[in-house]
Enzyme design. Structure first.
Site, PDB file in Angstrom:
ATOM      1  CE  LYS A 128      -5.954   1.886  -0.620  1.00  6.95           C
ATOM      2  NZ  LYS A 128      -6.507   1.915   0.683  1.00  6.95           N
TER       3      LYS A 128
ATOM      4  CE  LYS B 291      -3.642   2.411   2.485  1.00  5.90           C
ATOM      5  NZ  LYS B 291      -4.614   2.360   3.573  1.00  5.90           N
TER       6      LYS B 291
ATOM      7  NE  ARG C 282      -5.855   9.456   3.129  1.00  2.00           N
ATOM      8  CZ  ARG C 282      -4.539   9.663   2.999  1.00  2.00           C
ATOM      9  NH1 ARG C 282      -4.068  10.885   2.985  1.00  2.00           N
ATOM     10  NH2 ARG C 282      -3.717   8.634   2.900  1.00  2.00           N
TER      11      ARG C 282
ATOM     12  CE1 TYR D 281     -14.868   3.279  -3.421  1.00  3.54           C
ATOM     13  CE2 TYR D 281     -12.813   3.379  -4.670  1.00  3.54           C
ATOM     14  CZ  TYR D 281     -13.488   3.378  -3.467  1.00  3.54           C
ATOM     15  OH  TYR D 281     -12.774   3.448  -2.296  1.00  3.54           O
TER      16      TYR D 281
HETATM   17  C1  PBG Z   1      -7.689   3.440   5.478  1.00  8.82           C
HETATM   18  C2  PBG Z   1      -7.896   3.212   4.007  1.00  8.82           C
HETATM   19  C3  PBG Z   1      -7.673   4.153   2.973  1.00  8.82           C
HETATM   20  C4  PBG Z   1      -8.168   3.560   1.793  1.00  8.82           C
HETATM   21  C5  PBG Z   1      -8.640   2.285   2.120  1.00  8.82           C
HETATM   22  N1  PBG Z   1      -8.443   2.083   3.502  1.00  8.82           N
HETATM   23  C6  PBG Z   1      -7.152   5.535   3.004  1.00  8.82           C
HETATM   24  C7  PBG Z   1      -5.815   5.824   3.560  1.00  8.82           C
HETATM   25  O1  PBG Z   1      -4.960   4.956   3.735  1.00  8.82           O
HETATM   26  O2  PBG Z   1      -5.602   7.003   3.875  1.00  8.82           O
HETATM   27  C8  PBG Z   1      -8.196   4.239   0.437  1.00  8.82           C
HETATM   28  C9  PBG Z   1      -9.169   3.710  -0.560  1.00  8.82           C
HETATM   29  C10 PBG Z   1      -9.454   4.596  -1.723  1.00  8.82           C
HETATM   30  O3  PBG Z   1      -8.853   5.688  -1.903  1.00  8.82           O
HETATM   31  O4  PBG Z   1     -10.307   4.203  -2.542  1.00  8.82           O
HETATM   32  N2  PBG Z   1      -6.714   2.783   6.123  1.00  8.82           N
END
Ligand code: PBG
Length: 332
Positions: free
Chosen positions: A251, A198, A208, A316
């Protein structure tokens, strides 16, 4: 002049039947996981401004949404909560509280739709007054102090009936730690889809906004990965596999296809890709401006992720892709 060209790749593209015969990748709707955003209350279905077509929903609306997805061939979902500010604290204690609406939603969804696959999010940020995925002390994110908090959250989600927990926090050692916590609590059937690679990406913005979960101070660069790094993803994947992950995830997705491809070739467990909110928002914005055609650009994204090596795709676009797939191929 006679030109002796033996190789003519265009022969395999001559008509639709031939093209379909030699098509290498076809992503099925059953490979997709659709993200859903839960809010407290009833009768709420608020569109997320930066993620058109996606909504923050109260549980009653969410159940209707799941039903409509199931009817078009989407069977897997990941659920994210928007927690009211007053329930947030430093230790994310609300994440395992008995009156937590997220746990209640998991119980209800699995009771109404026992056959679907439901995945959770495990990270402190929705519940943390600091807005970070881990425990914050003097501006530092403390890895080992975070693990027991994530374990309590995970066991509570397993208790509520989740099929897979999805640790998205990027703390070191959390997959192994959570696997033992789940097993010790008797949840050997609850799986782990680990957010393995990630990245500290700019493309989480709309997400967010949806959850109001941006960090209150600093950024996430001491735990999420540097977008410049490729080999580091392989290291994270080796560790997650050793620690007991059931699937590993990359991701964001579209900007990280080399990572998807690397993990696909090194892993014998399924590789998931999360096509994140910002990647989705970009395409929608271009289509709304008339600069791209959604009906062809959207399926190209999903197909490309499958071709790169994603076995499972969080997106999505899941509903729209399923509708598109059905118009071409009938049911999966
Ligand atoms: C939270 C989380 C995030 C996403 C999924 N779980 C945001 C982050 O790490 O700040 C992002 C998913 C998206 O942008 O579609 N831990």
């Amino acid at each position: 002049m006679i030109h002796n060209m033996i190789q003519r790749p265009r022969r395999n593209r001559r008509n639709k039947a031939i093209r379909s015969l030699v098509q290498e990748t076809l992503v099925r709707p059953s490979q997709l996981i659709y993200p859903l955003f839960l809010v407290q209350g009833s009768g709420i279905k608020d569109e997320i401004a930066s993620l058109p077509g996606n909504f923050r929903m109260s549980l009653d609306q969410l159940l209707k949404e799941i039903e409509s997805c199931v009817n078009i061939g989407i069977q897997s979902f990941v659920l994210f909560p928007a927690i009211p500010e007053e329930k947030k604290d430093k230790e994310a204690t609300h994440s395992w509280a008995s009156d937590n609406m997220y746990l209640e939603a998991i119980r209800t969804i699995k009771a109404v739709f026992p056959l679907i696959c439901l995945m959770s999010d495990v990270a402190m940020d929705p519940y943390s007054s600091d807005g970070h995925d881990g425990y914050v002390e003097n501006g530092q994110i403390l890895n080992d102090k975070t693990l027991p908090i994530l374990a309590k959250m995970s066991v509570a989600q397993a208790q509520a009936g989740i099929d897979y927990i999805g640790p998205s926090d990027m703390m070191d050692g959390r997959v192994g730690f959570l696997r033992s916590a789940l097993d010790q609590a008797g949840h050997t059937n609850c799986g782990i889809i680990s957010y393995t690679a990630k990245y500290a990406s700019a493309y989480y913005g709309p997400f967010r906004d949806a959850l109001d979960s941006a960090p209150k101070a600093g950024d996430k660069k001491t735990y999420q990965m540097d977008p410049a790094n490729r080999r580091e993803a392989a290291r994270e994947a080796e560790l997650d596999i050793l620690e007991g992950a059931d699937m590993i995830m990359v991701k964001p997705a579209l900007h990280y296809m080399d990572i998807i491809s690397d993990l696909q070739s090194m892993s014998d467990i399924p590789v998931a890709a999360y096509h994140v909110s910002g990647e989705c928002a970009m395409l929608i914005a271009a289509c709304r401006n008339g600069w791209l055609d959604y009906d062809t650009a959207m399926p190209e994204v999903i197909t490309s992720l499958g071709r790169a090596g994603a076995d499972v795709i969080l997106t999505y676009f899941a509903k729209d892709y399923a509708a598109h797939y059905r118009s071409l191929h009938g049911f999966a």
